[in-house]
Scaffold this motif. Structure first.
Motif, PDB file in Angstrom:
ATOM      1  N   THR A   1      58.354  -3.977  -4.435  1.00 37.26           N
ATOM      2  CA  THR A   1      58.381  -3.748  -2.827  1.00 37.26           C
ATOM      3  C   THR A   1      56.970  -3.533  -2.478  1.00 37.26           C
ATOM      4  O   THR A   1      56.621  -4.281  -1.468  1.00 37.26           O
ATOM      5  CB  THR A   1      59.129  -2.491  -2.574  1.00 37.26           C
ATOM      6  OG1 THR A   1      58.931  -1.537  -3.321  1.00 37.26           O
ATOM      7  CG2 THR A   1      60.738  -2.888  -2.526  1.00 37.26           C
ATOM      8  N   PHE A   2      55.894  -3.096  -3.377  1.00 38.43           N
ATOM      9  CA  PHE A   2      54.773  -3.071  -3.335  1.00 38.43           C
ATOM     10  C   PHE A   2      54.094  -4.451  -3.338  1.00 38.43           C
ATOM     11  O   PHE A   2      53.011  -4.575  -2.704  1.00 38.43           O
ATOM     12  CB  PHE A   2      53.972  -1.897  -4.065  1.00 38.43           C
ATOM     13  CG  PHE A   2      52.590  -1.858  -3.897  1.00 38.43           C
ATOM     14  CD1 PHE A   2      52.149  -1.400  -2.779  1.00 38.43           C
ATOM     15  CD2 PHE A   2      51.726  -2.396  -4.781  1.00 38.43           C
ATOM     16  CE1 PHE A   2      50.590  -1.002  -2.576  1.00 38.43           C
ATOM     17  CE2 PHE A   2      50.225  -2.474  -4.662  1.00 38.43           C
ATOM     18  CZ  PHE A   2      49.720  -1.684  -3.337  1.00 38.43           C
ATOM     19  N   VAL A   3      54.606  -5.198  -4.321  1.00 36.19           N
ATOM     20  CA  VAL A   3      53.973  -6.391  -4.515  1.00 36.19           C
ATOM     21  C   VAL A   3      54.214  -7.236  -3.072  1.00 36.19           C
ATOM     22  O   VAL A   3      53.253  -7.894  -2.586  1.00 36.19           O
ATOM     23  CB  VAL A   3      54.622  -7.133  -5.661  1.00 36.19           C
ATOM     24  CG1 VAL A   3      54.228  -8.659  -5.482  1.00 36.19           C
ATOM     25  CG2 VAL A   3      54.240  -6.696  -6.873  1.00 36.19           C
ATOM     26  N   LYS A   4      55.551  -7.112  -2.294  1.00 32.99           N
ATOM     27  CA  LYS A   4      55.399  -8.016  -1.312  1.00 32.99           C
ATOM     28  C   LYS A   4      54.486  -7.599  -0.459  1.00 32.99           C
ATOM     29  O   LYS A   4      54.224  -8.452   0.685  1.00 32.99           O
ATOM     30  CB  LYS A   4      56.921  -7.820  -0.933  1.00 32.99           C
ATOM     31  CG  LYS A   4      57.907  -8.764  -1.811  1.00 32.99           C
ATOM     32  CD  LYS A   4      59.433  -8.789  -1.525  1.00 32.99           C
ATOM     33  CE  LYS A   4      59.769  -9.548  -0.319  1.00 32.99           C
ATOM     34  NZ  LYS A   4      61.158  -9.490  -0.090  1.00 32.99           N
ATOM     35  N   GLU A   5      54.377  -6.289  -0.018  1.00 38.46           N
ATOM     36  CA  GLU A   5      53.658  -5.592   0.903  1.00 38.46           C
ATOM     37  C   GLU A   5      52.113  -6.101   0.729  1.00 38.46           C
ATOM     38  O   GLU A   5      51.244  -6.578   1.621  1.00 38.46           O
ATOM     39  CB  GLU A   5      53.687  -4.020   0.869  1.00 38.46           C
ATOM     40  CG  GLU A   5      54.766  -3.516   1.621  1.00 38.46           C
ATOM     41  CD  GLU A   5      55.027  -2.067   1.380  1.00 38.46           C
ATOM     42  OE1 GLU A   5      53.713  -1.323   1.474  1.00 38.46           O
ATOM     43  OE2 GLU A   5      55.902  -1.477   1.259  1.00 38.46           O
ATOM     44  N   SER A   6      51.570  -6.100  -0.588  1.00 37.27           N
ATOM     45  CA  SER A   6      50.453  -6.752  -1.023  1.00 37.27           C
ATOM     46  C   SER A   6      50.065  -8.098  -0.722  1.00 37.27           C
ATOM     47  O   SER A   6      49.218  -8.463  -0.045  1.00 37.27           O
ATOM     48  CB  SER A   6      50.053  -6.351  -2.250  1.00 37.27           C
ATOM     49  OG  SER A   6      50.232  -4.823  -2.685  1.00 37.27           O
ATOM     50  N   LEU A   7      51.171  -8.934  -0.799  1.00 42.01           N
ATOM     51  CA  LEU A   7      51.215 -10.268  -0.597  1.00 42.01           C
ATOM     52  C   LEU A   7      50.803 -10.500   0.872  1.00 42.01           C
ATOM     53  O   LEU A   7      50.125 -11.547   1.294  1.00 42.01           O
ATOM     54  CB  LEU A   7      52.527 -10.946  -1.215  1.00 42.01           C
ATOM     55  CG  LEU A   7      52.614 -11.196  -2.581  1.00 42.01           C
ATOM     56  CD1 LEU A   7      54.076 -11.721  -2.898  1.00 42.01           C
ATOM     57  CD2 LEU A   7      51.632 -11.840  -3.090  1.00 42.01           C
ATOM     58  N   GLU A   8      51.554  -9.665   1.710  1.00 40.20           N
ATOM     59  CA  GLU A   8      51.327  -9.869   3.382  1.00 40.20           C
ATOM     60  C   GLU A   8      49.789  -9.982   3.401  1.00 40.20           C
ATOM     61  O   GLU A   8      49.180 -10.585   4.198  1.00 40.20           O
ATOM     62  CB  GLU A   8      51.959  -8.811   4.113  1.00 40.20           C
ATOM     63  CG  GLU A   8      53.373  -8.720   4.187  1.00 40.20           C
ATOM     64  CD  GLU A   8      53.709 -10.008   5.177  1.00 40.20           C
ATOM     65  OE1 GLU A   8      52.943 -10.552   5.977  1.00 40.20           O
ATOM     66  OE2 GLU A   8      55.057 -10.278   5.379  1.00 40.20           O
TER      67      GLU A   8
END
Length: 144
Positions: free
Chosen positions: A42-49
């Motif tokens: 979930t943090f990876v997806k936020e970071s990808l943004e």
């Protein structure tokens, strides 16, 4: 042990900004499950943004596609054309992507001592790591 340091590699040009090792993500459930939780997906997806959208970075998300290569974990639309998603890779294939990256992205918290840290450092690739990682922090200092 299945730990191994990479063999001496021929220097490869930097093609990507980062590589993320998803080990064996829960692709069929869009990366919701224990493995994805342990990798802090979930943090990876936020970071990808931020990484793709705001910073225009490119990267490799290892093991975020199913073994058949037909389904992948969802990623932000801002990453389209900037991110390569792979199936689970052999160590040599993984090392090749790490070596072609400017840094290894290690966002997980629940990992006692992720071997990818020492493997990336063995390839002279810096780390971007979660400071709250349970183990492995000993590999990170101002020189890594």
């Amino acid at each position: 042990s299945d730990f191994s340091l990479p063999a001496k590699q021929v220097d490869l040009p930097k093609k990507y900004d980062f590589t993320f090792s998803g080990s064996d993500q829960d692709v069929d459930s869009d990366c919701v499950g224990w493995s994805s939780f342990a990798k802090n997906w979930t943090f990876v997806k936020e970071s990808l943004e931020v990484m793709c959208g705001e910073l225009g970075m490119t990267g490799v998300l290892v093991a975020t596609k199913n073994k058949e290569g037909t389904k992948a974990c969802s990623i932000p639309a801002s990453c389209e054309g900037k991110i390569l998603q792979t199936t689970f890779l052999s160590q040599d294939q993984f090392f090749s992507y790490v070596q072609q990256s400017r840094f290894l992205f290690v966002p997980q918290v629940h990992d006692a001592s992720p071997r990818v840290l020492t493997q990336a450092l063995g390839l002279n690739v810096p780390l971007l790591m979660n400071r709250n990682l349970i183990g492995g922090w000993k590999y990170l200092n101002e020189k890594t």
